[in-house]
Design an enzyme around this catalytic site. Structure first.
Site, PDB file in Angstrom:
ATOM      1  N   TYR A  33      -5.960  10.921   4.311  1.00 46.00           N
ATOM      2  CA  TYR A  33      -4.567  11.184   3.945  1.00 46.00           C
ATOM      3  C   TYR A  33      -4.498  11.985   2.645  1.00 46.00           C
ATOM      4  O   TYR A  33      -5.518  12.459   2.142  1.00 46.00           O
ATOM      5  CB  TYR A  33      -3.796   9.873   3.908  1.00 46.00           C
ATOM      6  CG  TYR A  33      -3.783   9.194   5.260  1.00 46.00           C
ATOM      7  CD1 TYR A  33      -3.263   9.853   6.375  1.00 46.00           C
ATOM      8  CD2 TYR A  33      -4.332   7.930   5.446  1.00 46.00           C
ATOM      9  CE1 TYR A  33      -3.281   9.261   7.633  1.00 46.00           C
ATOM     10  CE2 TYR A  33      -4.355   7.332   6.695  1.00 46.00           C
ATOM     11  CZ  TYR A  33      -3.824   8.000   7.791  1.00 46.00           C
ATOM     12  OH  TYR A  33      -3.855   7.423   9.036  1.00 46.00           O
ATOM     13  N   ARG A  93      -7.605   2.357  -2.930  1.00 45.34           N
ATOM     14  CA  ARG A  93      -8.466   2.359  -1.752  1.00 45.34           C
ATOM     15  C   ARG A  93      -9.114   3.728  -1.570  1.00 45.34           C
ATOM     16  O   ARG A  93      -8.426   4.756  -1.583  1.00 45.34           O
ATOM     17  CB  ARG A  93      -7.672   1.998  -0.496  1.00 45.34           C
ATOM     18  CG  ARG A  93      -8.584   1.747   0.719  1.00 45.34           C
ATOM     19  CD  ARG A  93      -7.812   1.445   1.978  1.00 45.34           C
ATOM     20  NE  ARG A  93      -8.498   0.446   2.790  1.00 45.34           N
ATOM     21  CZ  ARG A  93      -8.455   0.389   4.118  1.00 45.34           C
ATOM     22  NH1 ARG A  93      -7.770   1.281   4.808  1.00 45.34           N
ATOM     23  NH2 ARG A  93      -9.074  -0.569   4.773  1.00 45.34           N
ATOM     24  N   GLN A 129       0.841  -1.193   0.000  1.00 44.23           N
ATOM     25  CA  GLN A 129       0.000   0.000   0.000  1.00 44.23           C
ATOM     26  C   GLN A 129       0.877   1.245   0.000  1.00 44.23           C
ATOM     27  O   GLN A 129       1.686   1.461   0.902  1.00 44.23           O
ATOM     28  CB  GLN A 129      -0.943   0.031   1.205  1.00 44.23           C
ATOM     29  CG  GLN A 129      -1.995   1.131   1.060  1.00 44.23           C
ATOM     30  CD  GLN A 129      -2.886   1.272   2.270  1.00 44.23           C
ATOM     31  OE1 GLN A 129      -2.410   1.615   3.343  1.00 44.23           O
ATOM     32  NE2 GLN A 129      -4.179   1.032   2.093  1.00 44.23           N
ATOM     33  N   GLY A 145      -9.449  -6.777   8.974  1.00 41.99           N
ATOM     34  CA  GLY A 145      -8.365  -6.083   9.634  1.00 41.99           C
ATOM     35  C   GLY A 145      -8.018  -6.671  10.981  1.00 41.99           C
ATOM     36  O   GLY A 145      -7.172  -7.543  11.100  1.00 41.99           O
TER      37      GLY A 145
END
Length: 378
Positions: free
Chosen positions: A185, A232, A99, A327
């Site tokens: 982000y 994502r 990622q 997760g």
């Protein structure tokens, strides 16, 4: 009734044996130089039975770092560290994508080259705190200063950093990359009207706010091929001050554009999740937005957000998604696919060891076989 979770699926160049993916999980255990640690080799090897491992978020440059002890993919030492991990995962029969991460404004001068302020689409207060190293060797939280607005030259440099990071990931043996454009982000900050107040070609209209993400995706695809690239997103996400005014418009546009690019997959964080917590006050527009993205994006769709086996089976059966990313269950259950197949009890994760520290809460969770042996001996 047959399980859809355990049916194979193809995403880009990869044939997955099931629909059970390990979600990206920040663990803050990188070695000096932001090199993946030796412990990380064992951590990922233990979880190689996942249909696909998405690595913890990994910064594309020093400027992209925002948390203590997170790994990078921009130095020879970091590339070599990830190569040791991919070798171990592949030897165990697993598949792995890296990622790619730039945190943007969710950072602190302690991480930035020359102690500069973090970069962002626009200058404004940041409703977040940075996880920084302390003098005692432990992590703590610090206030984030107002960021500096990126120039267009700075934006071009970041696009080049993404392309180089994708090349580095493949050099490290990864099977592909995931562009992190979610969770508040940098790329999400450009998408979001609450954080992007620019009046140039990267701000204002939904087309302009989507521009950076699409230019990054195009640059990465040009380097390694679109069949090895995932993206994502977090539609209607509210992490770190995100609060998009017209989510249907911006995410509808992004879904259409990504659909045209022939990616390996699109990864959506459910709107029911905020800062790792499941919400009870979900925006009533969320279901319609998720359905619209599902109808628009025709490639493999991955979902993440508090899924259990039962909820995953429902999502797959309804066509809401094609793949489920787990997760926290993977934190505490390195053999999660086997446990789900057997409907076996799951270990509970210990949140006090999520971020930073040693092997405790990282590589010491028992697998089924060793757990059964320990219970028999006790």
């Amino acid at each position: 009734m047959s399980s859809r979770l355990f049916t194979p699926i193809r995403i880009g160049d990869l044939a997955l044996p099931s629909r059970i993916v390990m979600a990206p999980l920040t663990r803050s255990r990188a070695a000096p130089g932001n090199v993946p640690s030796d412990m990380a080799i064992e951590y990922y090897r233990q979880r190689a039975s996942a249909a696909l491992i998405i690595t913890e978020a990994t910064q594309i440059s020093q400027q992209g770092q925002g948390y203590a002890w997170t790994p990078g993919i921009h130095s020879p030492e970091q590339i070599a560290g990830w190569q040791r991990i991919t070798d171990s995962v592949h030897q165990a029969g697993g598949r792995m994508v890296l990622q790619l991460w730039h945190v943007g404004r969710v950072s602190h001068p302690v991480f930035q080259p020359g102690g500069a302020r973090p970069v962002a689409p626009s200058v404004m207060p940041v409703p977040a705190r940075a996880f920084v190293p302390g003098e005692d060797g432990k992590g703590g939280y610090a206030d984030i200063p107002e960021p500096q607005a990126l120039t267009q030259a700075g934006i071009r440099a970041i696009i080049a950093d993404y392309a180089q990071a994708a090349r580095n990931a493949i050099a490290a043996g990864m099977d592909g990359v995931e562009v992190h454009a979610a969770n508040g982000y940098l790329l999400d900050q450009f998408l979001n009207s609450a954080s992007n107040l620019r009046d140039d070609r990267y701000g204002g209209s939904v087309e302009n706010r989507a521009r950076l993400l699409l230019e990054v995706v195009d640059a990465v695809c040009a380097e390694i091929g679109s069949a090895r690239v995932g993206v994502r997103l977090s539609p209607m996400g509210r992490s770190f001050g995100m609060d998009e005014a017209t989510p249907e418009a911006i995410f509808g546009l992004v879904a259409r554009e990504l659909d045209r690019r022939g990616l390996a997959y699109l990864h959506l964080v459910e709107p029911t999740v905020r800062d790792r917590e499941i919400l009870t006050d979900v925006d009533p527009r969320a279901e319609a937005l998720m359905a619209a993205i599902r109808a628009t994006y025709r490639g493999p769709l991955m979902l993440a957000g508090g899924y259990t086996r039962a909820l995953a089976e429902q999502a797959l059966a309804s066509g809401r998604g094609d793949i489920i990313a787990f997760g926290r269950p993977f934190i505490a259950n390195p053999d999660l696919p086997a446990r789900l197949a057997l409907n076996a009890p799951l270990n509970e994760p210990d949140p006090t060891h999520f971020f930073g520290g040693d092997e405790r809460g990282y590589i010491d969770y028992p697998a089924l076989a060793s757990q059964a042996l320990q219970e028999a001996e006790s």
